[in-house]
Design a protein around this motif. Structure first.
Motif, PDB file in Angstrom:
ATOM      1  N   ILE A  12      11.988   4.592   0.501  1.00  0.00           N
ATOM      2  CA  ILE A  12      10.830   4.806  -0.345  1.00  0.00           C
ATOM      3  C   ILE A  12      10.892   6.249  -0.866  1.00  0.00           C
ATOM      4  CG2 ILE A  12       8.301   4.766  -0.488  1.00  0.00           C
ATOM      5  CD1 ILE A  12       9.666   2.062   0.336  1.00  0.00           C
ATOM      6  N   ARG A  13      10.744   6.405  -2.163  1.00  0.00           N
ATOM      7  CA  ARG A  13      10.792   7.743  -2.767  1.00  0.00           C
ATOM      8  C   ARG A  13       9.800   8.675  -2.070  1.00  0.00           C
ATOM      9  NH1 ARG A  13      12.929   8.029  -7.244  1.00  0.00           N
ATOM     10  NH2 ARG A  13      12.159   6.024  -8.034  1.00  0.00           N
ATOM     11  N   GLY A  14      10.285   9.841  -1.684  1.00  0.00           N
ATOM     12  CA  GLY A  14       9.438  10.835  -1.031  1.00  0.00           C
ATOM     13  C   GLY A  14       9.367  10.724   0.482  1.00  0.00           C
ATOM     14  N   ALA A  15       9.908   9.647   1.041  1.00  0.00           N
ATOM     15  CA  ALA A  15       9.858   9.472   2.499  1.00  0.00           C
ATOM     16  C   ALA A  15      10.813  10.437   3.195  1.00  0.00           C
ATOM     17  CB  ALA A  15      10.217   8.042   2.876  1.00  0.00           C
ATOM     18  N   LEU A  16      10.366  10.960   4.310  1.00  0.00           N
ATOM     19  CA  LEU A  16      11.235  11.767   5.172  1.00  0.00           C
ATOM     20  C   LEU A  16      11.905  10.836   6.162  1.00  0.00           C
ATOM     21  CD1 LEU A  16       8.816  14.713   5.986  1.00  0.00           C
ATOM     22  CD2 LEU A  16      10.554  14.596   4.187  1.00  0.00           C
ATOM     23  N   ASN A  17      13.111  11.175   6.579  1.00  0.00           N
ATOM     24  CA  ASN A  17      13.828  10.337   7.531  1.00  0.00           C
ATOM     25  C   ASN A  17      13.880  11.016   8.891  1.00  0.00           C
ATOM     26  OD1 ASN A  17      17.193   9.398   8.213  1.00  0.00           O
ATOM     27  ND2 ASN A  17      15.452   8.053   8.363  1.00  0.00           N
ATOM     28  N   TYR A  18      13.196  10.409   9.853  1.00  0.00           N
ATOM     29  CA  TYR A  18      13.254  10.809  11.254  1.00  0.00           C
ATOM     30  C   TYR A  18      13.577   9.540  12.041  1.00  0.00           C
ATOM     31  CZ  TYR A  18      10.913  15.186  10.015  1.00  0.00           C
ATOM     32  OH  TYR A  18      10.591  16.396   9.468  1.00  0.00           O
ATOM     33  N   PRO A  19      14.881   9.296  12.298  1.00  0.00           N
ATOM     34  CA  PRO A  19      15.254   8.064  13.009  1.00  0.00           C
ATOM     35  C   PRO A  19      14.464   7.904  14.313  1.00  0.00           C
ATOM     36  CG  PRO A  19      17.205   9.166  12.187  1.00  0.00           C
ATOM     37  CD  PRO A  19      16.050  10.110  11.977  1.00  0.00           C
ATOM     38  N   MET A  41       0.810  -1.220   0.000  1.00  0.00           N
ATOM     39  CA  MET A  41       0.000   0.000   0.000  1.00  0.00           C
ATOM     40  C   MET A  41       0.843   1.269   0.000  1.00  0.00           C
ATOM     41  SD  MET A  41      -3.228  -0.623  -0.233  1.00  0.00           S
ATOM     42  CE  MET A  41      -3.897   0.942   0.273  1.00  0.00           C
ATOM     43  N   LEU A  42       2.146   1.152   0.224  1.00  0.00           N
ATOM     44  CA  LEU A  42       3.004   2.346   0.236  1.00  0.00           C
ATOM     45  C   LEU A  42       2.967   3.079  -1.098  1.00  0.00           C
ATOM     46  CD1 LEU A  42       6.076   1.207   2.321  1.00  0.00           C
ATOM     47  CD2 LEU A  42       4.590   3.149   2.797  1.00  0.00           C
ATOM     48  N   ASP A  43       2.907   2.365  -2.209  1.00  0.00           N
ATOM     49  CA  ASP A  43       2.841   3.035  -3.509  1.00  0.00           C
ATOM     50  C   ASP A  43       1.572   3.879  -3.628  1.00  0.00           C
ATOM     51  OD1 ASP A  43       5.295   2.140  -4.437  1.00  0.00           O
ATOM     52  OD2 ASP A  43       4.445   0.371  -5.389  1.00  0.00           O
ATOM     53  N   TYR A  44       0.468   3.370  -3.116  1.00  0.00           N
ATOM     54  CA  TYR A  44      -0.787   4.122  -3.123  1.00  0.00           C
ATOM     55  C   TYR A  44      -0.629   5.422  -2.328  1.00  0.00           C
ATOM     56  CZ  TYR A  44      -5.522   5.383  -1.668  1.00  0.00           C
ATOM     57  OH  TYR A  44      -6.675   6.077  -1.385  1.00  0.00           O
ATOM     58  N   TYR A  45      -0.078   5.335  -1.125  1.00  0.00           N
ATOM     59  CA  TYR A  45       0.068   6.525  -0.290  1.00  0.00           C
ATOM     60  C   TYR A  45       1.159   7.466  -0.798  1.00  0.00           C
ATOM     61  CZ  TYR A  45      -3.272   4.755   3.059  1.00  0.00           C
ATOM     62  OH  TYR A  45      -4.434   4.322   3.655  1.00  0.00           O
ATOM     63  N   ALA A  46       2.171   6.946  -1.474  1.00  0.00           N
ATOM     64  CA  ALA A  46       3.237   7.797  -2.020  1.00  0.00           C
ATOM     65  C   ALA A  46       2.687   8.754  -3.073  1.00  0.00           C
ATOM     66  CB  ALA A  46       4.349   6.934  -2.607  1.00  0.00           C
ATOM     67  N   ASP A  47       1.614   8.368  -3.737  1.00  0.00           N
ATOM     68  CA  ASP A  47       1.012   9.194  -4.779  1.00  0.00           C
ATOM     69  C   ASP A  47      -0.016  10.181  -4.246  1.00  0.00           C
ATOM     70  OD1 ASP A  47       2.526   7.899  -6.704  1.00  0.00           O
ATOM     71  OD2 ASP A  47       0.971   6.422  -7.135  1.00  0.00           O
ATOM     72  N   ARG A  48      -0.277  10.171  -2.959  1.00  0.00           N
ATOM     73  CA  ARG A  48      -1.311  11.034  -2.383  1.00  0.00           C
ATOM     74  C   ARG A  48      -0.696  12.262  -1.727  1.00  0.00           C
ATOM     75  NH1 ARG A  48      -6.257   7.857  -0.001  1.00  0.00           N
ATOM     76  NH2 ARG A  48      -6.462   9.913   0.886  1.00  0.00           N
ATOM     77  N   SER A  49      -1.322  13.401  -1.932  1.00  0.00           N
ATOM     78  CA  SER A  49      -0.822  14.645  -1.324  1.00  0.00           C
ATOM     79  C   SER A  49      -1.270  14.801   0.123  1.00  0.00           C
ATOM     80  CB  SER A  49      -1.276  15.853  -2.141  1.00  0.00           C
ATOM     81  OG  SER A  49      -2.685  15.940  -2.140  1.00  0.00           O
TER      82      SER A  49
END
Length: 103
Positions: A37-44, A11-19
């Motif tokens: 994942i493309r577009g993911a922010l990194n907060y360790p 489902m990550l691809d679905y959410y990656a395309d949503r604003s």
């Protein structure tokens, strides 16, 4: 106890395309730099408590390597009043089209 909703890794691809969603990688910076994942922010996860303000109008999608830390991060932000989801199986379960691999 705050119930945490989960999603499958596919489902990550679905959410990656949503604003209206924000994908957050809670793995350490070295793992994020290697692949994410493309577009993911990194907060360790080790620094997630210092993450002050994320947009409240967005659905926060957390993932880690296998799913445990993302569940804990999602629970923390639900307590703060955010809408969240945790990815079952984490990054190891992801096989989608938004994979970024560096070096």
């Amino acid at each position: 106890m705050f119930p945490i909703e989960t999603i499958s890794a596919k489902m990550l691809d679905y959410y990656a395309d949503r604003s209206d969603a924000l994908i957050i990688d809670v793995r350490d910076a070295a793992l994020y730099q290697k692949s994410h994942i493309r577009g993911a922010l990194n907060y360790p996860y080790s620094q997630i408590e210092q993450c002050r303000e994320l947009p409240r109008e967005k659905l926060l999608i957390f993932y880690c390597q296998r799913g445990g830390s993302s569940m804990a991060a999602a629970r923390l932000f639900v307590k703060k009043g955010y809408k969240t989801r945790s990815v079952i199986g984490g990054f190891e379960a992801y096989r989608g089209r938004n994979l970024v691999i560096s070096g």
